[in-house]
Motif scaffolding. Structure first.
Motif, short mmCIF file in Angstrom:
data_model
loop_
_atom_site.label_atom_id
_atom_site.label_comp_id
_atom_site.label_asym_id
_atom_site.label_seq_id
_atom_site.Cartn_x
_atom_site.Cartn_y
_atom_site.Cartn_z
N ILE A 293 0.82 -1.22 0.00
CA ILE A 293 0.00 0.00 0.00
C ILE A 293 0.85 1.27 0.00
CG2 ILE A 293 -1.63 1.38 1.35
CD1 ILE A 293 -3.15 -1.14 1.99
N PRO A 294 1.84 1.41 0.88
CA PRO A 294 2.63 2.65 0.86
C PRO A 294 3.27 2.94 -0.50
CG PRO A 294 3.01 1.47 2.91
CD PRO A 294 2.23 0.55 2.02
N ALA A 295 3.83 1.91 -1.14
CA ALA A 295 4.47 2.11 -2.45
C ALA A 295 3.45 2.49 -3.51
CB ALA A 295 5.21 0.84 -2.87
N ALA A 296 2.27 1.88 -3.46
CA ALA A 296 1.22 2.21 -4.43
C ALA A 296 0.74 3.64 -4.26
CB ALA A 296 0.06 1.23 -4.29
N VAL A 297 0.56 4.06 -3.02
CA VAL A 297 0.14 5.44 -2.75
C VAL A 297 1.21 6.41 -3.23
CG1 VAL A 297 -0.37 7.10 -0.91
CG2 VAL A 297 -1.39 4.81 -0.85
N ALA A 298 2.48 6.10 -2.98
CA ALA A 298 3.58 6.95 -3.43
C ALA A 298 3.63 7.03 -4.95
CB ALA A 298 4.90 6.42 -2.89
N ALA A 299 3.18 5.96 -5.62
CA ALA A 299 3.20 5.92 -7.09
C ALA A 299 1.97 6.59 -7.71
CB ALA A 299 3.30 4.48 -7.57
N GLY A 300 1.05 7.06 -6.86
CA GLY A 300 -0.08 7.81 -7.39
C GLY A 300 -1.43 7.14 -7.31
N ALA A 301 -1.53 6.00 -6.62
CA ALA A 301 -2.84 5.35 -6.48
C ALA A 301 -3.79 6.25 -5.71
CB ALA A 301 -2.68 4.02 -5.76
N LYS A 302 -4.99 6.42 -6.23
CA LYS A 302 -6.00 7.22 -5.55
C LYS A 302 -7.10 6.36 -4.94
CE LYS A 302 -4.09 11.15 -6.38
NZ LYS A 302 -3.34 11.77 -5.29
N ARG A 303 -7.12 5.07 -5.36
CA ARG A 303 -8.09 4.14 -4.79
C ARG A 303 -7.45 2.75 -4.76
NH1 ARG A 303 -13.34 4.89 -7.65
NH2 ARG A 303 -12.84 3.13 -8.98
N ILE A 304 -7.60 2.08 -3.65
CA ILE A 304 -7.00 0.76 -3.48
C ILE A 304 -8.08 -0.26 -3.16
CG2 ILE A 304 -5.58 -0.62 -1.88
CD1 ILE A 304 -3.76 1.93 -1.72
N GLU A 305 -8.05 -1.38 -3.87
CA GLU A 305 -8.90 -2.51 -3.51
C GLU A 305 -8.04 -3.48 -2.71
OE1 GLU A 305 -11.77 -5.10 -6.19
OE2 GLU A 305 -9.87 -6.13 -5.85
N LEU A 306 -8.43 -3.70 -1.47
CA LEU A 306 -7.64 -4.50 -0.52
C LEU A 306 -8.12 -5.94 -0.50
CD1 LEU A 306 -5.50 -4.50 1.80
CD2 LEU A 306 -7.40 -3.94 3.34
N ASN A 307 -7.20 -6.86 -0.76
CA ASN A 307 -7.53 -8.29 -0.84
C ASN A 307 -6.53 -9.13 -0.06
OD1 ASN A 307 -9.44 -8.56 -3.53
ND2 ASN A 307 -7.91 -6.96 -3.80
N ASP A 308 -6.95 -10.34 0.24
CA ASP A 308 -6.04 -11.43 0.53
C ASP A 308 -6.17 -12.39 -0.65
OD1 ASP A 308 -4.20 -12.89 1.91
OD2 ASP A 308 -5.51 -13.48 3.56
N ASN A 309 -5.22 -13.28 -0.83
CA ASN A 309 -5.36 -14.38 -1.80
C ASN A 309 -5.77 -13.95 -3.21
OD1 ASN A 309 -4.83 -16.41 0.23
ND2 ASN A 309 -6.91 -16.08 0.98
N LEU A 310 -5.00 -13.05 -3.80
CA LEU A 310 -5.31 -12.62 -5.16
C LEU A 310 -5.23 -13.77 -6.16
CD1 LEU A 310 -3.73 -9.06 -5.53
CD2 LEU A 310 -6.15 -9.67 -5.74
N ALA A 311 -4.49 -14.80 -5.83
CA ALA A 311 -4.37 -15.96 -6.73
C ALA A 311 -5.71 -16.62 -6.99
CB ALA A 311 -3.39 -16.98 -6.15
N VAL A 312 -6.67 -16.46 -6.06
CA VAL A 312 -8.01 -17.03 -6.27
C VAL A 312 -9.03 -15.92 -6.58
CG1 VAL A 312 -7.54 -19.04 -4.85
CG2 VAL A 312 -8.60 -17.04 -3.79
N GLY A 313 -8.53 -14.75 -6.92
CA GLY A 313 -9.42 -13.64 -7.27
C GLY A 313 -9.71 -12.69 -6.13
N GLY A 314 -9.08 -12.94 -4.96
CA GLY A 314 -9.25 -12.03 -3.83
C GLY A 314 -10.25 -12.54 -2.80
N THR A 315 -9.84 -12.48 -1.53
CA THR A 315 -10.74 -12.78 -0.42
C THR A 315 -10.57 -11.69 0.63
OG1 THR A 315 -9.07 -14.20 0.63
CG2 THR A 315 -10.69 -15.29 -0.80
N THR A 316 -11.33 -11.77 1.71
CA THR A 316 -11.30 -10.75 2.75
C THR A 316 -10.02 -10.87 3.58
OG1 THR A 316 -13.70 -10.92 2.88
CG2 THR A 316 -12.61 -9.71 4.65
#
Length: 211
Positions: A13-36
């Protein structure tokens, strides 16, 4: 251009924000499409994004696989929604379907209600529906104040560039009543091309930022 980056856990998250992200979708387990994510991860992510003026979207999904949920799974999702609300998360993303592939309006009513004042996004469960089912789903989602739909415009195995015609058809169906957020295979290299083709000013991806 609003670039929403899908991230796993808190670490990037910190690196993404520094790179200009204005909205973040927060996931666990992106390999399965994301979970809580865990409560601890959600709490730290909410705190960091609030401090940096970035919007946070929390994935509410108890497991990988299909989007047909039993009563216990819905209770888990409801509890996670209440937790996200208590932590000050801006938006939540989820989707529930019936075994026949229709929008599960009973489950969705429960989940939308549990979301309280948070913005609601219907995620890529949308792409598991037929075009006819999607048309009915859009009307229901609009009527229940869902803010946007995240869609690839087809199976994730199909390149996003080949899904542009279907994405255009979905945007036309939405008719400005609900936001359409394209995602799945959108990168820092193709985001401008895709959004220009769709006449949109937002997009979603895991590699949408170059950092």
């Amino acid at each position: 251009m609003l670039k929403e980056v899908a991230l796993e856990n808190y670490t990037n998250i910190p690196a993404a924000v520094a790179a200009g992200a204005k909205r973040i979708e927060l996931n666990d387990n992106l390999a399965v499409g994301g979970t809580t994510v865990s409560r601890g991860v959600m709490a730290e992510a909410a705190k960091y994004t609030q401090e940096h003026g970035v919007s946070l979207v929390a994935m509410i999904r108890p497991r990988g696989g299909n989007f047909v949920y039993n009563d216990t799974e819905l209770k888990i999702m409801e509890a996670d929604l209440l937790q996200a609300q208590a932590l000050g998360v801006d938006a939540v993303t989820f989707g529930a379907l019936t075994a026949a592939g229709d929008l599960d309006t009973e489950a969705m009513s429960l989940l939308v209600g549990a979301a309280g004042g948070m913005s609601v996004v219907f995620h890529m469960a949308f792409d598991a529906m037929t075009t006819e089912q999607q048309t009915l789903a859009i009307d229901w989602l609009v009527d229940h104040q869902v803010e946007r739909i995240l869609t690839h415009g087809g199976p994730l195995t199909t390149a996003i560039t080949d899904c542009v015609p279907q994405l255009k058809a979905t945007i036309q169906l939405a008719a400005g009543r609900i936001q359409i957020l394209p995602g799945g295979g959108i990168t820092a290299d193709n985001v401008d091309e895709i959004t220009a083709a769709l006449n949109l000013k937002q997009a979603h991806g895991t590699k949408i930022l170059a950092y």
